[in-house]
Write a protein that holds these residues in place. Structure first.
Motif, mmCIF file in Angstrom:
data_model
loop_
_atom_site.group_PDB
_atom_site.id
_atom_site.type_symbol
_atom_site.label_atom_id
_atom_site.label_comp_id
_atom_site.label_asym_id
_atom_site.label_seq_id
_atom_site.Cartn_x
_atom_site.Cartn_y
_atom_site.Cartn_z
ATOM 1 N N CYS A 239 -19.253 14.941 40.548
ATOM 2 C CA CYS A 239 -19.925 16.028 41.292
ATOM 3 C C CYS A 239 -19.275 16.991 42.132
ATOM 4 O O CYS A 239 -19.692 18.000 42.234
ATOM 5 C CB CYS A 239 -20.795 15.098 42.442
ATOM 6 S SG CYS A 239 -21.867 13.821 41.947
ATOM 7 N N GLU A 240 -18.094 16.654 42.234
ATOM 8 C CA GLU A 240 -17.275 17.816 42.931
ATOM 9 C C GLU A 240 -16.902 18.893 41.788
ATOM 10 O O GLU A 240 -17.078 20.128 42.180
ATOM 11 C CB GLU A 240 -15.968 17.181 43.348
ATOM 12 C CG GLU A 240 -14.827 18.024 43.838
ATOM 13 C CD GLU A 240 -13.534 17.471 44.323
ATOM 14 O OE1 GLU A 240 -12.634 18.285 44.774
ATOM 15 O OE2 GLU A 240 -13.619 16.413 44.256
ATOM 16 N N GLU A 243 -20.044 20.857 41.483
ATOM 17 C CA GLU A 243 -20.470 21.714 42.808
ATOM 18 C C GLU A 243 -19.662 23.064 42.547
ATOM 19 O O GLU A 243 -20.025 23.981 42.998
ATOM 20 C CB GLU A 243 -19.928 20.903 43.844
ATOM 21 C CG GLU A 243 -20.445 21.533 45.075
ATOM 22 C CD GLU A 243 -21.588 21.764 45.585
ATOM 23 O OE1 GLU A 243 -22.196 22.475 46.508
ATOM 24 O OE2 GLU A 243 -22.581 21.157 44.875
ATOM 25 N N LYS A 247 -22.113 26.090 42.189
ATOM 26 C CA LYS A 247 -22.308 26.866 43.493
ATOM 27 C C LYS A 247 -22.810 28.458 43.536
ATOM 28 O O LYS A 247 -23.739 28.825 44.067
ATOM 29 C CB LYS A 247 -21.260 26.372 44.661
ATOM 30 C CG LYS A 247 -21.739 26.844 46.044
ATOM 31 C CD LYS A 247 -20.395 26.466 46.888
ATOM 32 C CE LYS A 247 -20.656 26.764 48.421
ATOM 33 N NZ LYS A 247 -19.688 26.448 49.429
ATOM 34 N N CYS A 272 -25.828 13.599 40.883
ATOM 35 C CA CYS A 272 -25.243 14.330 42.033
ATOM 36 C C CYS A 272 -26.429 15.016 42.506
ATOM 37 O O CYS A 272 -26.555 16.358 43.046
ATOM 38 C CB CYS A 272 -24.328 15.632 41.200
ATOM 39 S SG CYS A 272 -23.090 14.886 40.448
ATOM 40 N N ASN A 275 -25.451 16.898 46.159
ATOM 41 C CA ASN A 275 -24.911 17.977 46.069
ATOM 42 C C ASN A 275 -25.530 19.252 46.685
ATOM 43 O O ASN A 275 -26.900 19.317 46.606
ATOM 44 C CB ASN A 275 -24.552 18.431 44.656
ATOM 45 C CG ASN A 275 -23.202 18.102 44.180
ATOM 46 O OD1 ASN A 275 -22.977 16.814 44.693
ATOM 47 N ND2 ASN A 275 -22.579 18.557 43.336
ATOM 48 N N SER A 277 -25.524 22.134 45.746
ATOM 49 C CA SER A 277 -26.166 22.820 44.680
ATOM 50 C C SER A 277 -27.688 22.189 44.067
ATOM 51 O O SER A 277 -28.244 23.124 44.042
ATOM 52 C CB SER A 277 -25.221 22.658 43.657
ATOM 53 O OG SER A 277 -23.888 23.529 43.769
#
Length: 455
Positions: A239-240, A243, A247, A272, A275, A277
């Motif tokens: 997920c990081e 993102e 984004k 995710c 998030n 996003s």
């Protein structure tokens, strides 16, 4: 017999022809010159009838002469050549010889690229994609991912948005195989390959739709779904990372409904949904064109803000528009969890049952119902300790149902079964309570209102 005599005569004529360095392969012409051109045409005319009826054994000698001496004469050398060499591979039992034949097959594809790679419909990218497909099929787990990636990245980089769809799909397959070999080394490359491939498919889908070619659009969408599923399960799509990728992309495409829909779907698939996003894409999409996906995102966003009423509103909206039973079931289960966390047990069970109606093979609703039964045993029979323990029969019934229908829940269900069996009334307690008889049905009262068996 007449055909055989004719063929034999043709062979003799071709064989005794004078070799004068005028073959097509030597002078760059399709058929060569003089007697060599006759030899080329003769062998082409001899191998094709055999190859057409899958008589590859008799086709091979004539095909090989034409293939070696006039490789630019006709695409039939390669259309049938692939079949002939594949047949040879299927007949070969010696590992070393089979490997050599696989290399020969790859060379057939390479020569087709050399002589016919500029074909408008079946050009280099199409040819290399089939070469890779055959290689994967023949080599299996022994396929060299680096070699495969090299072939396919060359055509993707050369043809870009025009790359044939199968080639793009296999490009992602090769990238994924490299990722499996070394996650740290290839993770960034794999993510970039996915973004590149996804963008290519987006362009191709839009073009197909603009040309009213719905069949082609659906075909490419299927390829795109395939790489998205692979990306979601790859381990690279944390997920990081996503993102950081999406984004700014979402802000740049906040009016692009197609992009927003795809982003929401992808982020949901990879898990995710917390998030920013995901929330942003859902909000922008819902304003333009409300869908089940966008409503689900809005519901998740409201849930994160602890606005349970708004969350339920959006989730119900999402469920009403969902077309896939597993998605609809998951949404109903999400509402059940929300209700459970608010101690609304009857409501939670109602939504668990709705989830099971559309997806009866999901074990999670059974687990939640069982846990609610176990949690409320004391409130159902506050003044009768033996009957209170009978509530755990009903709870275990649900855990057993979960284990029976859903292997993914089996381990958790088994632990709960073993735990709550320890809460059953003893034989002595059953004997002393006139309301309980071993082996007979009993109605569990209160909000539960279900029958179970005393054991």
């Amino acid at each position: 017999m007449k055909v055989k005599r004719f063929l034999l005569g043709a062979i003799l004529m071709a064989t005794v022809s004078t070799v004068s360095a005028q073959k097509g392969v030597d002078n760059g012409t399709p058929y060569g010159a003089g007697e060599d051109s006759i030899r080329c045409l003769t062998n082409i005319s001899l191998f094709i009838p055999y190859a057409k009826v899958n008589n590859f054994k008799d086709a091979y000698p004539f095909w090989k002469i034409a293939y070696d001496e006039c490789p630019g004469a006709t695409k039939d050398l390669y259309l049938y050549g692939v079949r002939i060499v594949n047949w040879q591979i299927s007949q070969e039992t010696d590992a070393a010889k089979r490997e050599s034949l696989i290399n020969d097959l790859m060379t057939v594809y390479d020569k087709r690229v050399k002589y016919f790679g500029d074909d408008k419909k079946y050009g280099k990218d199409w040819i290399v994609a089939r070469k890779a497909q055959d290689y994967i099929g023949l080599k299996g787990e022994d396929a060299d991912a680096t070699l495969l990636y090299g072939w396919l990245s060359e055509i993707v980089n050369e043809f870009g948005d025009r790359t044939e769809a199968l080639g793009v799909s296999l490009y992602m397959f090769a990238s994924y195989k490299l990722l499996q070999q070394d996650m740290d080394k290839y993770k960034a490359q794999y993510v970039q390959d996915f973004l590149k491939s996804s963008a290519i498919f987006d362009t191709q889908i839009a073009e197909a739709k603009a040309n009213n070619n719905e069949k082609e659009a659906a075909n490419i969408e299927e390829y795109k779904t395939g790489i998205e599923k692979g990306f979601a399960s790859s381990g690279a799509a944390d997920c990081e990372t996503l993102e950081s990728i999406y984004k700014t992309k979402i802000e740049d495409n906040k009016d692009n409904i197609a992009f927003l829909k795809e982003t929401i779907t992808l982020l949901r698939r990879v898990g995710c949904q917390e998030n920013e996003s995901y929330f942003a894409a859902s909000e922008y999409a819902h304003k333009i064109e409300p869908t089940s996906e966008s409503a689900l995102g809005m519901g998740k966003q409201a849930l994160k803000k602890n606005d349970y009423a708004m969350a339920e509103k959006y989730l119900l909206e999402a469920a009403s528009m969902a077309t896939e039973d597993d998605v609809k079931g998951d949404i109903y289960f999400s509402i059940a969890v929300i209700s459970y966390e608010q101690n609304s047990y009857s409501k939670s069970r109602d939504y668990c049952r709705k989830a099971l109606e559309v997806n009866p093979n999901s074990g999670k609703p059974y687990l939640l119902i069982g846990n609610m039964y176990a949690k409320t045993a004391g409130s159902v029979y506050p003044n009768d300790p033996e009957l209170r323990k009978c509530v755990y029969y009903a709870a275990v019934d649900k855990f057993e149902s979960a284990r029976r229908v859903d292997p993914s829940c089996a381990e958790e269900a088994t632990k709960l079964i073993n735990t709550y069996r320890g809460y059953f009334p003893t034989t002595e307690e059953i004997f002393m309570n006139p309301n309980i008889t071993k082996g007979e049905a009993i109605l569990i009262g209160g909000w539960i209102g279900e029958r179970t068996i005393v054991r």
